[in-house]
Design an enzyme around this catalytic site. Structure first.
Site, PDB file in Angstrom:
ATOM      1  N   HIS A 134      -2.926  -3.025   3.642  1.00 44.71           N
ATOM      2  CA  HIS A 134      -2.040  -2.538   4.922  1.00 44.71           C
ATOM      3  C   HIS A 134      -0.585  -2.075   3.924  1.00 44.71           C
ATOM      4  O   HIS A 134       0.401  -2.039   4.749  1.00 44.71           O
ATOM      5  CB  HIS A 134      -1.597  -3.456   5.753  1.00 44.71           C
ATOM      6  CG  HIS A 134      -2.959  -4.122   6.439  1.00 44.71           C
ATOM      7  ND1 HIS A 134      -3.772  -5.095   6.257  1.00 44.71           N
ATOM      8  CD2 HIS A 134      -3.763  -3.543   7.669  1.00 44.71           C
ATOM      9  CE1 HIS A 134      -4.841  -5.564   6.771  1.00 44.71           C
ATOM     10  NE2 HIS A 134      -4.767  -4.670   7.716  1.00 44.71           N
TER      11      HIS A 134
HETATM   12  S1  FES Z   1      -1.290  -6.103   3.627  1.00 39.66           S
HETATM   13 FE1  FES Z   1      -2.553  -6.765   4.916  1.00 39.66          FE
HETATM   14  S2  FES Z   1      -3.985  -7.913   3.730  1.00 39.66           S
HETATM   15 FE2  FES Z   1      -2.322  -7.408   2.371  1.00 39.66          FE
END
Ligand code: FES
Length: 187
Positions: A152
């Site tokens: 993410h």
């Molecule tokens: S940014 Fe979501 S698990 Fe690492």
């Protein structure tokens, strides 16, 4: 190297198939029953003692002499990857040259290391648990030149601190100690 373990939810599938193991389990149960009847605690406590291989997994020793400046090694500790990074002078300087009041999880670099050139962190993103990239020389290290979590988009700096993205906390520093100048024991 970590070995992959699989298990079945069916209880019968987890039962030892080796008859000698079955015999051992039966003997162990018998020993506990006798201990209970006799009121002696020692055999019960002895049977609860962790096996040697379990104890071995609770700590991990790392030979730092094998990690050149600027490179990083991944070792396994209690089933998790741990990043052991031999930082360059530039990476150390970048880690120190930060206004920590602007960090999502404010920590100075000094409290995250025992020696400036060695950073030891659990290699698990604090958002939802992916393993960030950045261990390989050609990996994407993200905007802050540490590690990048592609799940993410969390970016960590050269101290393993979260700088951008949804992860709420810095990469965790596990308990570890220097056994000598070139060996650490994690755990
Ligand atoms: S940014 Fe979501 S698990 Fe690492």
């Amino acid at each position: 190297m970590a070995t992959k373990k699989t298990s079945s939810s069916h209880p019968a599938a987890d039962a030892p198939k080796d008859p000698t193991k079955r015999d051992f389990l039966a003997m162990a149960s018998g020993a506990v029953a006798v201990a209970g009847a006799a009121g002696a605690a020692w055999p019960l406590l002895d049977s609860l003692r962790p096996a040697a291989d379990v104890l071995a997994l609770s700590t991990t020793e790392v030979d730092l002499s094998k990690i050149p400046v600027g490179q990083s090694l991944t070792v396994m500790w209690r089933g998790k990857p741990v990043f052991v990074k031999h930082r360059t002078e530039e990476e150390i300087a970048a880690a120190k040259d930060v206004n920590i009041s602007q960090l999502p999880d404010p920590e100075t670099d000094d409290v995250r290391v025992k020696k400036p050139e060695w950073l030891v962190t659990v290699g698990v993103c604090t958002h939802l648990g992916c393993v960030p990239t950045g261990q390989g020389m050609t990996d994407n290290k993200g905007e802050f030149n540490g590690w990048f979590c592609p799940c993410h988009g969390s970016a960590y700096d050269t101290s393993g601190r979260i700088r951008k993205g949804p992860a709420p906390k810095n990469l965790v520093v596990p308990p570890y100690a220097f056994l000598n100048d070139t060996t650490i024991k994690i755990g």
